[in-house]
Design an enzyme around this catalytic site. Sequence first.
Site, PDB file in Angstrom:
ATOM      1  N   CYS A  87       0.712  -1.370  -0.084  1.00  0.00           N
ATOM      2  CA  CYS A  87       0.089   0.018  -0.033  1.00  0.00           C
ATOM      3  C   CYS A  87       0.791   1.318  -0.056  1.00  0.00           C
ATOM      4  O   CYS A  87       1.821   1.406  -0.960  1.00  0.00           O
ATOM      5  CB  CYS A  87      -0.907   0.145   1.293  1.00  0.00           C
ATOM      6  N   ASP A 143      -9.348  -5.062  -5.382  1.00  0.00           N
ATOM      7  CA  ASP A 143      -9.003  -4.193  -4.680  1.00  0.00           C
ATOM      8  C   ASP A 143      -9.538  -2.531  -4.951  1.00  0.00           C
ATOM      9  O   ASP A 143      -9.717  -2.252  -6.221  1.00  0.00           O
ATOM     10  CB  ASP A 143      -7.557  -3.773  -4.935  1.00  0.00           C
ATOM     11  N   HIS A 151      -7.889  -5.419  -1.291  1.00  0.00           N
ATOM     12  CA  HIS A 151      -6.553  -4.900  -0.796  1.00  0.00           C
ATOM     13  C   HIS A 151      -5.741  -5.291   0.120  1.00  0.00           C
ATOM     14  O   HIS A 151      -4.392  -5.488   0.236  1.00  0.00           O
ATOM     15  CB  HIS A 151      -6.806  -3.202  -0.428  1.00  0.00           C
TER      16      HIS A 151
END
Lengths: 149, 350
Positions: free
Chosen positions: B138, B294, B323
């Site tokens: 991320c 995601d 995600h």
Amino acid sequence: MADPNEREPSPTLEEQVRRLYGGAETRTARAMEQLVAGEAFGELLTRVTENVVAVTKLSSDVGDLVLRNLRVAGRSDITRLARQLNRTEDKLELLLQRVEELGDAIERRDAAGRDEAPASSGDERSEAGPGGNGTAAKPSSPRARTRKP
Amino acid sequence: MSALERIARVPAAAIETANILLTTGDARIGGTPKDIVWTHRKTTLYRYRSSDRRHAVPVLLVFALINRPDIFDLRPGHSFAEFLLDEGFDLYLLDWGVPDDEDADTGLDDYVCDALPWAMREAMRSSGADDVSLLGWCIGGTLCAMHAGLVGPASPARNLVLLTTPVDTGEGLYTSWVGRDAFDVDFVADNWPAVPGRGIDFANKLMKPVTNFWTTNRRLAEGVLDGTADRAAHQAMAKWVADNPPFPARAYREWITAMYKENQLVRGRLRLRGARVELGRIEQNLLVVTAGADHIAPRSNTVPLLDLVASEDVTHFDRPGGHIGLMAGSRARKEIWPDLADWLRERSDA
């Protein structure tokens, strides 16, 4: 071999209810996702966020004012002290890195002397140094500052 | 189980569900033994204990700023860190800690130009290696990409693994929320020295409101009623999800402006301490992992990176999952972790 004429057993009442509920939940989820993706929701979220920020800021300031008038350390006083500690820690870190680099350089020179290698230039690093452009030095020797948590 | 039996079980299941929800905070996560190698301000570098280090290049795990890195080490038997240790990697974890008001002046440059390279340096010092593999997830992945784009081949990062990493944020729900002119990021950052992580997490959950606020709990209650609920798994994940450290104000302002308002990174306009971050300078072996479902860093936000880098060794895994579910879901151990370990293994020997 399965009989082609054999029909699947009809779902029980519970299965039917579950299926209906599952379908309804899926449709609701999709509808809500469409809703939050809309322009109006984005605008609403922006306004709500600003209001929340403003309210928390006001209440925090009032709380801090009350504490300071009572001669008690408020959040801002503690934050100021913590910032000073941060700055001191930054300086210590840079100093420590410089010391470690010098230590590495001395070790390299000693090792070169022991091996009777051609004289070293002392500091062959191409890095910009700590706090520079983000380049991490490649250390010459493994020396961990390790401690148990 | 008949319908009557199910109805009779409802009160007990309700109490059990409530118990699971109320004791979530007691779940133990991130329990794999590790030692502190280095600290600076709130940042801590950990090294996982291992007696079986078979690969020359250590792996440095870098997570996002808005959740804790315990997701790498959720619970015994379901821990990516544990898995990599079993695979013989020398493993380090960079924990950004929990910033507070005094860290309001911490910006993206502090993460990319100081904390990350310093942590790499300390990892190399303690392992005796000359280079390191960066595994970012991320925002952590974006910070790693920024580092590689800033330093280029001079970076000691040999391998770069980016998991569900936002790079090109030109489109997406998050962009439509915080990228709009009406969203005054300066107002938020000026008034909140540390932007509450709870607020950011709430916004993330709002992207799929029914799924996040209702379906998860409904599935838990149903699982308890059926006797199939995995208490430990649910509590570990729920505890991690609810642990949201604040975002330092300057970093938040820079992140929203650079990534969502102006999309500077992919346009080559991002500057940190005066130096331009150019993704074209990335020459490391690169593995990019995207998740099909995601919604926080959708595939379209990551894939453009593949065409921008100068790396000769580029791999892209596009896998099903969300995600977080991609790496922490129940199937991750079989479906994605072995592939990551294989990729790293082939590029981690002296």
